[in-house]
Design a protein around this motif. Sequence first.
Motif, PDB file in Angstrom:
ATOM      1  N   GLY A 197       0.691  -1.306  -0.076  1.00 51.85           N
ATOM      2  CA  GLY A 197      -0.112   0.020   0.329  1.00 51.85           C
ATOM      3  C   GLY A 197       0.787   1.355   0.011  1.00 51.85           C
ATOM      4  O   GLY A 197       0.358   2.425   0.193  1.00 51.85           O
ATOM      5  N   LEU A 198       2.106   1.376  -0.154  1.00 49.76           N
ATOM      6  CA  LEU A 198       2.905   2.390  -0.107  1.00 49.76           C
ATOM      7  C   LEU A 198       2.297   3.651  -0.914  1.00 49.76           C
ATOM      8  O   LEU A 198       2.463   4.660  -0.999  1.00 49.76           O
ATOM      9  N   ALA A 199       2.467   2.932  -2.481  1.00 46.93           N
ATOM     10  CA  ALA A 199       1.819   3.728  -3.371  1.00 46.93           C
ATOM     11  C   ALA A 199       0.509   4.401  -3.218  1.00 46.93           C
ATOM     12  O   ALA A 199       0.209   5.588  -3.523  1.00 46.93           O
ATOM     13  N   GLU A 200      -0.496   3.731  -2.768  1.00 46.85           N
ATOM     14  CA  GLU A 200      -1.797   4.170  -2.347  1.00 46.85           C
ATOM     15  C   GLU A 200      -1.507   5.247  -1.391  1.00 46.85           C
ATOM     16  O   GLU A 200      -2.160   6.382  -1.327  1.00 46.85           O
ATOM     17  N   TYR A 201      -0.769   4.998  -0.182  1.00 44.66           N
ATOM     18  CA  TYR A 201      -0.703   5.924   0.821  1.00 44.66           C
ATOM     19  C   TYR A 201      -0.025   7.446   0.354  1.00 44.66           C
ATOM     20  O   TYR A 201      -0.482   8.416   0.781  1.00 44.66           O
ATOM     21  N   SER A 202       1.102   7.104  -0.537  1.00 41.36           N
ATOM     22  CA  SER A 202       1.497   8.458  -1.149  1.00 41.36           C
ATOM     23  C   SER A 202       0.658   9.213  -1.850  1.00 41.36           C
ATOM     24  O   SER A 202       0.358  10.521  -1.893  1.00 41.36           O
ATOM     25  N   GLY A 203      -0.201   8.544  -2.632  1.00 42.81           N
ATOM     26  CA  GLY A 203      -1.434   8.956  -3.470  1.00 42.81           C
ATOM     27  C   GLY A 203      -2.532   9.827  -2.504  1.00 42.81           C
ATOM     28  O   GLY A 203      -2.870  10.813  -2.610  1.00 42.81           O
ATOM     29  N   TYR A 204      -2.838   9.188  -1.380  1.00 46.80           N
ATOM     30  CA  TYR A 204      -3.726   9.745  -0.607  1.00 46.80           C
ATOM     31  C   TYR A 204      -3.037  10.978   0.192  1.00 46.80           C
ATOM     32  O   TYR A 204      -3.717  12.149   0.457  1.00 46.80           O
ATOM     33  N   CYS A 205      -1.839  10.683   0.597  1.00 45.40           N
ATOM     34  CA  CYS A 205      -1.062  12.115   1.118  1.00 45.40           C
ATOM     35  C   CYS A 205      -1.100  13.099   0.097  1.00 45.40           C
ATOM     36  O   CYS A 205      -1.144  14.428   0.517  1.00 45.40           O
ATOM     37  N   SER A 225     -10.827   0.801  -0.299  1.00 45.30           N
ATOM     38  CA  SER A 225     -10.109   0.861  -1.488  1.00 45.30           C
ATOM     39  C   SER A 225      -9.770  -0.591  -2.271  1.00 45.30           C
ATOM     40  O   SER A 225      -9.739  -1.195  -1.915  1.00 45.30           O
ATOM     41  N   GLU A 226      -9.551  -0.249  -3.599  1.00 47.24           N
ATOM     42  CA  GLU A 226      -9.145  -1.298  -4.519  1.00 47.24           C
ATOM     43  C   GLU A 226      -7.604  -1.583  -4.514  1.00 47.24           C
ATOM     44  O   GLU A 226      -7.383  -2.526  -5.185  1.00 47.24           O
ATOM     45  N   GLY A 227      -6.940  -0.929  -3.952  1.00 50.47           N
ATOM     46  CA  GLY A 227      -5.347  -1.348  -3.778  1.00 50.47           C
ATOM     47  C   GLY A 227      -5.139  -2.365  -2.897  1.00 50.47           C
ATOM     48  O   GLY A 227      -6.036  -3.016  -2.442  1.00 50.47           O
ATOM     49  N   ALA A 228      -3.763  -2.452  -2.764  1.00 53.35           N
ATOM     50  CA  ALA A 228      -3.118  -3.537  -1.902  1.00 53.35           C
ATOM     51  C   ALA A 228      -3.495  -3.573  -0.565  1.00 53.35           C
ATOM     52  O   ALA A 228      -3.694  -4.522   0.125  1.00 53.35           O
ATOM     53  N   ASP A 229      -3.833  -2.247  -0.188  1.00 58.54           N
ATOM     54  CA  ASP A 229      -4.129  -2.215   1.282  1.00 58.54           C
ATOM     55  C   ASP A 229      -5.332  -2.180   1.803  1.00 58.54           C
ATOM     56  O   ASP A 229      -5.873  -2.545   2.817  1.00 58.54           O
TER      57      ASP A 229
END
Length: 162
Positions: free
Chosen positions: A46-54, A123-127
């Motif tokens: 989920g790092l990519a998703e978290y950076s997108g959310y931020c 979310s549909e991401g890995a997280d």
Amino acid sequence: MFQSINNNLNKLYKFSGYLAAFFLILVAVFILIGISSRIFGFYIRGLAEYSGYCMAAASFYALAFTFVEGGHIRITLFLEKASSSYKRFLEIWCLIVATIFSGYLSFYLWKMLLISYDFQERSEGADEILIWIPQTSVAIGSLILFIAVLHKFILTILNKND
């Protein structure tokens, strides 16, 4: 009393700018962790998703601060050519339109947040994080922008521009 409200709102806009900077730092941290994790051969979900959310949080928290500081694209080049009475009319008209649109944006972002919360949408991401969590910062940022535009509109109507 009006001056106290004005000062507190300006503090809110500045705090919003600090929050935007904080979330930008988090974007950099998540990206660096993602790069480092690939170099050292492990995976963090989920790092990519978290950076997108931020990034979304940083963008929306920065809107009000940037508006108050005069950093948004404005019609000042057009307004400079207008006479003073016509200039005031145009400025008030533009602030009315901006107030309506920022209020509309804020209303529907809050509505989307409440729907996501009610349905416990993920979310549909890995997280698979509950999507209302990152949507909260977007909704709060849009509300602060609406307050900033409305504040500027009221100051302009009262001829109390800085």
